[in-house]
Design a protein around this motif. Structure first.
Motif, PDB file in Angstrom:
ATOM      1  N   ILE A   1      27.273   4.244   2.479  1.00 50.52           N
ATOM      2  CA  ILE A   1      26.377   5.395   2.389  1.00 50.52           C
ATOM      3  C   ILE A   1      25.107   4.929   1.692  1.00 50.52           C
ATOM      4  N   THR A   2      23.984   5.002   2.401  1.00 50.68           N
ATOM      5  CA  THR A   2      22.716   4.454   1.915  1.00 50.68           C
ATOM      6  C   THR A   2      21.693   5.564   1.758  1.00 50.68           C
ATOM      7  N   ALA A   3      21.036   5.621   0.611  1.00 52.92           N
ATOM      8  CA  ALA A   3      19.952   6.574   0.379  1.00 52.92           C
ATOM      9  C   ALA A   3      18.694   6.097   1.083  1.00 52.92           C
ATOM     10  N   ILE A   4      18.090   6.966   1.868  1.00 53.57           N
ATOM     11  CA  ILE A   4      16.880   6.619   2.610  1.00 53.57           C
ATOM     12  C   ILE A   4      15.763   7.593   2.240  1.00 53.57           C
ATOM     13  N   PRO A   5      14.501   7.230   2.482  1.00 56.13           N
ATOM     14  CA  PRO A   5      13.392   8.052   2.002  1.00 56.13           C
ATOM     15  C   PRO A   5      13.336   9.433   2.664  1.00 56.13           C
ATOM     16  N   ALA A   6      12.946  10.417   1.867  1.00 54.74           N
ATOM     17  CA  ALA A   6      12.608  11.749   2.346  1.00 54.74           C
ATOM     18  C   ALA A   6      11.303  12.157   1.666  1.00 54.74           C
TER      19      ALA A   6
ATOM     20  N   ASN B   1       7.286  11.470   7.520  1.00 55.04           N
ATOM     21  CA  ASN B   1       8.008  10.548   6.643  1.00 55.04           C
ATOM     22  C   ASN B   1       8.201   9.201   7.327  1.00 55.04           C
ATOM     23  N   ASP B   2       7.234   8.305   7.160  1.00 53.41           N
ATOM     24  CA  ASP B   2       7.341   6.992   7.798  1.00 53.41           C
ATOM     25  C   ASP B   2       8.514   6.180   7.258  1.00 53.41           C
ATOM     26  N   GLY B   3       8.886   6.409   6.004  1.00 58.51           N
ATOM     27  CA  GLY B   3      10.015   5.677   5.435  1.00 58.51           C
ATOM     28  C   GLY B   3      11.317   5.970   6.152  1.00 58.51           C
ATOM     29  N   LEU B   4      11.485   7.212   6.615  1.00 60.55           N
ATOM     30  CA  LEU B   4      12.673   7.575   7.387  1.00 60.55           C
ATOM     31  C   LEU B   4      12.757   6.728   8.645  1.00 60.55           C
TER      32      LEU B   4
ATOM     33  N   GLU C   1       7.025  13.025  14.973  1.00 62.88           N
ATOM     34  CA  GLU C   1       7.876  12.134  14.195  1.00 62.88           C
ATOM     35  C   GLU C   1       8.853  11.367  15.085  1.00 62.88           C
ATOM     36  N   LEU C   2       9.471  12.049  16.043  1.00 59.74           N
ATOM     37  CA  LEU C   2      10.421  11.376  16.927  1.00 59.74           C
ATOM     38  C   LEU C   2       9.761  10.272  17.745  1.00 59.74           C
TER      39      LEU C   2
END
Length: 254
Positions: free
Chosen positions: A131-136, A163-166, A207-208
């Motif tokens: 389980i990895t935390a990703i940017p929001a 959110n480019d980090g996502l 975003e998609l």
């Protein structure tokens, strides 16, 4: 890894429940009102709660869960979140005023609940499940989560706006099978979506377009009363990806 949707609505009313995903029997991703539909024996099996952010629709069941099952357990429930979110929970929820501090009950040496700080990009492995935390990008410090069984993965965006980090995390996932992404408001509420840092169908489509792969896309956090309209608008704006509405009770296998 089995994932069951306990709640995925942006509000309540009737059968609507706010966000909570149950991973197998022992892990929650967020803890909205849907957690309360689990039977007592199911609640007692939950060992880990990964919190995306501190808003009530994502944390409201944590106090009741701990209070309900603490006497049935031999180990504390572990609440994982980024430092800023844990600080909010300590200061504004488990503060002895709004709710008792279960990290101090029955005492600090053997509490019913403990906090574990995680950082964006950090992976927690629990019995082979990663389980990895990703940017929001939300109005409060927030993350999403990537769930990886080793065979396939699911990305849950959490509450977020542009959110480019996502998308960096999504595009680097080589085994991505499902994307669960929020779209809280219809296009006519675009100003509200922007101010509250949520997506609407037009921004979702933009975003998609940043996504390289072709996972199955599911929409979460739809506002009550506007779900049908918002999904129609998503069908027009983002039809290329054929997003579907996430539903309470839905299950995924990774």
């Amino acid at each position: 890894m089995r994932i069951r949707v306990l709640g995925c609505s942006g509000g309540i009313g009737g059968s609507l429940r706010t966000t909570a995903l149950l991973v197998d029997d022992d892990v929650l991703i967020d803890a909205g009102t849907g957690v309360g539909d689990l039977p007592l024996e199911g609640l007692a099996k939950i060992d880990h709660i990964f919190v995306s952010h501190s808003h009530l629709d994502h944390v409201t069941s944590i106090p009741f869960l701990v209070d309900t099952v603490c006497w049935m357990r031999r180990t504390p429930i572990v609440v994982y979140a980024i430092a800023e979110t844990l600080d909010i929970l300590r200061s504004h929820l488990f503060n002895w005023k709004l709710w008792p501090d279960f990290t101090q009950i029955p005492d600090a040496e053997k509490p019913f609940m403990i906090y574990r700080e995680i950082k964006v990009g950090e992976t927690v492995e629990i019995d082979g499940r990663r389980i990895t935390a990703i940017p929001a990008n939300h109005t409060v410090p927030a993350v999403g989560y990537m769930l990886d069984s080793g065979k396939a993965s699911l990305v849950y965006s959490g509450d977020t706006t542009v959110n480019d980090g996502l998308w960096k995390a999504v595009n680097e996932a080589k085994n991505l099978k499902y994307l669960v992404i929020e779209t809280a408001f219809s296009n006519k509420e675009q100003d509200v979506a922007t101010a509250s840092k949520h997506l609407c169908p037009m921004t979702l489509a933009s975003e998609l377009a940043k996504m390289h792969g072709h996972p199955e896309v599911f929409i979460t956090h739809l506002k009550p009363g506007e779900g049908a309209l918002t999904m129609r608008e998503i069908g027009v704006a983002a039809g290329r990806w054929r997003p579907r509405m996430l539903e309470t009770g839905q299950e995924f296998s990774l």
